[in-house]
Design a protein around this motif. Structure first.
Motif, PDB file in Angstrom:
ATOM      1  N   LYS A  26      29.044  36.114  48.489  1.00  0.00           N
ATOM      2  CA  LYS A  26      27.477  36.771  48.114  1.00  0.00           C
ATOM      3  C   LYS A  26      27.342  34.953  47.105  1.00  0.00           C
ATOM      4  O   LYS A  26      26.317  34.660  46.401  1.00  0.00           O
ATOM      5  CB  LYS A  26      28.068  36.964  46.688  1.00  0.00           C
ATOM      6  N   HIS A  27      28.327  33.633  47.170  1.00  0.00           N
ATOM      7  CA  HIS A  27      28.195  32.455  46.783  1.00  0.00           C
ATOM      8  C   HIS A  27      27.429  31.913  48.073  1.00  0.00           C
ATOM      9  O   HIS A  27      26.477  30.903  47.367  1.00  0.00           O
ATOM     10  CB  HIS A  27      29.830  32.298  46.950  1.00  0.00           C
ATOM     11  N   SER A  28      27.852  31.514  48.899  1.00  0.00           N
ATOM     12  CA  SER A  28      27.844  30.813  49.742  1.00  0.00           C
ATOM     13  C   SER A  28      26.230  31.306  50.521  1.00  0.00           C
ATOM     14  O   SER A  28      25.214  29.959  50.983  1.00  0.00           O
ATOM     15  CB  SER A  28      28.757  30.437  51.272  1.00  0.00           C
ATOM     16  N   TYR A  31      23.258  29.910  48.863  1.00  0.00           N
ATOM     17  CA  TYR A  31      23.480  28.078  48.723  1.00  0.00           C
ATOM     18  C   TYR A  31      22.445  27.258  50.440  1.00  0.00           C
ATOM     19  O   TYR A  31      21.733  26.738  50.103  1.00  0.00           O
ATOM     20  CB  TYR A  31      24.776  27.978  48.912  1.00  0.00           C
ATOM     21  N   PHE A 147      33.035  26.414  48.840  1.00  0.00           N
ATOM     22  CA  PHE A 147      32.801  27.528  48.754  1.00  0.00           C
ATOM     23  C   PHE A 147      33.331  29.030  50.258  1.00  0.00           C
ATOM     24  O   PHE A 147      33.969  29.544  50.110  1.00  0.00           O
ATOM     25  CB  PHE A 147      30.992  28.218  49.515  1.00  0.00           C
ATOM     26  N   THR A 205      26.542  29.204  40.038  1.00  0.00           N
ATOM     27  CA  THR A 205      27.700  29.204  41.002  1.00  0.00           C
ATOM     28  C   THR A 205      28.249  28.706  39.751  1.00  0.00           C
ATOM     29  O   THR A 205      28.394  27.541  39.700  1.00  0.00           O
ATOM     30  CB  THR A 205      26.932  28.230  41.887  1.00  0.00           C
TER      31      THR A 205
END
Length: 426
Positions: A26-28, A31, A147, A205
């Motif tokens: 869900k973070h990378s 990005y 990440f 983030t």
């Protein structure tokens, strides 16, 4: 309590990364997407401003300066910018970069709108744009290292390159549409929107570029750090080999395929078809990096090791040679697609190996050295292309570059293998 099973399906098995793992995170995932949008904005700016600069000045000197101003900051400042990425929050650095990109687009738009564009102001904006790209590189890679888990770092680097290749591919199309619908002035102003998603993402983030390692560099940063960093990593032959391979690709081929494409189109008899034949060659060159990135991620056909990087570099050299010497349009298109795959594979593998093997307390500066050599040395490619082109013609110059890349990559692979065997037998 029984010991955890470390079989093929176990999440503890670090040797078995998930396919498209960074896209599941869900973070990378956002990005990667916003990096592609930002790169698309970068290339939209090139499309609009390069066209306007030629319309206003018709200066071959300025055309050359466009290339130099884009790559020279990588050569001069990458290690310094890598040190900044080690020392400061990479989220803030990336926000500064996106803000600088947006500022340059805004400045172009105001100069176009008021009719006050002059040669000196154009040069200043071109340099600022090049510096923004160089500043972005190390911070971007440290964020990827944050990440991704170590086992999925290579995948993160490859997918990041793939999404940026998608941005490069879409940039000319979207830029042309903006010029058609809004005109160059309001088209370049609208381009600012594409830098906003990554800027906003950096507000939410939780990663800083140092979260995983916990190391923040506190030493004084200098533009003269490059020799010291090179001495520090000199004993790691794999790392040095990957940096050398990146420089070899930059000098031998670099951007020569793109700038030589009009020549290839004429040679292949595709220069007078309403631009479609020429456009198809450009598209083939770009789509290879996009399709190749997803294909390599799905199949894992090339391992993240020296052998994989060398094989990819050799393939890139061979396909460049084929494009420069073939008289068949279809062969050239196929070679450009395969070459795009090989180029992405070689650079992504090299980048991943450098990040994995770099000392934790110098990772930003080592990544900066890789960027300095791999991107900055493209200025040398322009010089060699001009010199050899005057002697052998454009196609001959590209062919020589392809041959040199093949031979140089094989030599680097052999030297690294010899040094590795000596280290094991010592």
């Amino acid at each position: 309590m029984p010991a955890p099973v470390r079989g093929k399906q176990s999440p503890l098995n670090l040797s078995v990364p998930r396919r498209f793992g960074p896209l599941r995170d869900k973070h990378s995932r956002p990005y990667l997407v916003t990096a592609g949008l930002s790169m698309m904005g970068d290339n939209i700016e090139h499309v609009i401003t390069y066209w306007m600069l030629w319309q206003v000045f018709e200066s071959p000197w300025l055309v050359g300066f466009q290339v130099i101003s884009h790559w020279l900051p990588f050569l001069m400042f990458s290690v310094l910018f890598g040190g900044l990425a080690e020392k400061y929050d990479c989220r803030r650095i990336i926000q500064i970069v996106q803000g600088l990109f947006a500022f340059v687009s805004l400045a172009w738009g105001l100069l176009f709108l008021t009719g006050t564009l002059e040669m000196w102001s154009a040069c200043v904006l071109l340099v600022l744009h090049g510096c923004a790209g160089a500043l972005w590189g190390p911070a971007e890679q440290l964020m990827l290292h944050d990440f991704a888990e170590p086992r999925e770092l290579a995948s993160a680097v490859r997918l990041n390159a793939t999404f940026k290749s998608l941005g490069v591919l879409a940039g000319p199309v979207v830029g042309s549409v903006l010029m058609l619908l809004l005109g160059p002035t309001f088209g370049i102003l609208a381009n600012i929107v594409f830098y906003l998603p990554m800027t906003l993402l950096m507000l939410r983030t939780p990663f800083t570029g140092h979260s995983r390692s916990g190391i923040v560099h506190r030493e004084r940063i200098s533009i003269l750090d490059t020799p010291r960093v090179l001495r520090t990593v000199g004993n790691d032959k794999v790392l040095v080999g990957m940096i050398a391979l990146a420089g070899l690709i930059a000098v031998c081929v670099g951007s020569s395929l793109q700038v030589s494409m009009p020549n290839f189109a004429d040679t292949l008899g595709a220069g007078d078809e309403g631009g479609l034949g020429y456009g198809a060659l450009l598209f083939a060159n770009g789509i290879g990096g996009v399709v190749g990135g997803f294909l390599l991620e799905a199949t894992g056909i090339l391992k993240v090791d020296v052998r994989g990087a060398v094989i990819a570099a050799v393939m890139f050299g061979l396909t460049s040679l084929i494009v420069a010497t073939t008289t068949h349009y279809a062969v050239a298109v196929i070679a450009l697609v395969i070459g795009g795959v090989a180029n992405l594979a070689a650079t992504a593998i090299g980048q991943a190996l450098v990040q994995l093997r770099a000392p934790e307390d110098q990772r930003g500066r080592v990544v900066g050295v890789y960027s300095m050599i791999g991107s900055g040395m493209r200025t040398g490619n322009g010089i060699s292309l001009a010199w050899l082109g005057a002697l052998l013609g454009v196609s001959g110059a590209v062919a020589v570059g392809g041959i040199a890349l093949v031979l140089g990559a094989l030599l680097i692979g052999a030297l690294v293998a010899m040094q590795t065997r000596r280290g094991l037998s010592a």
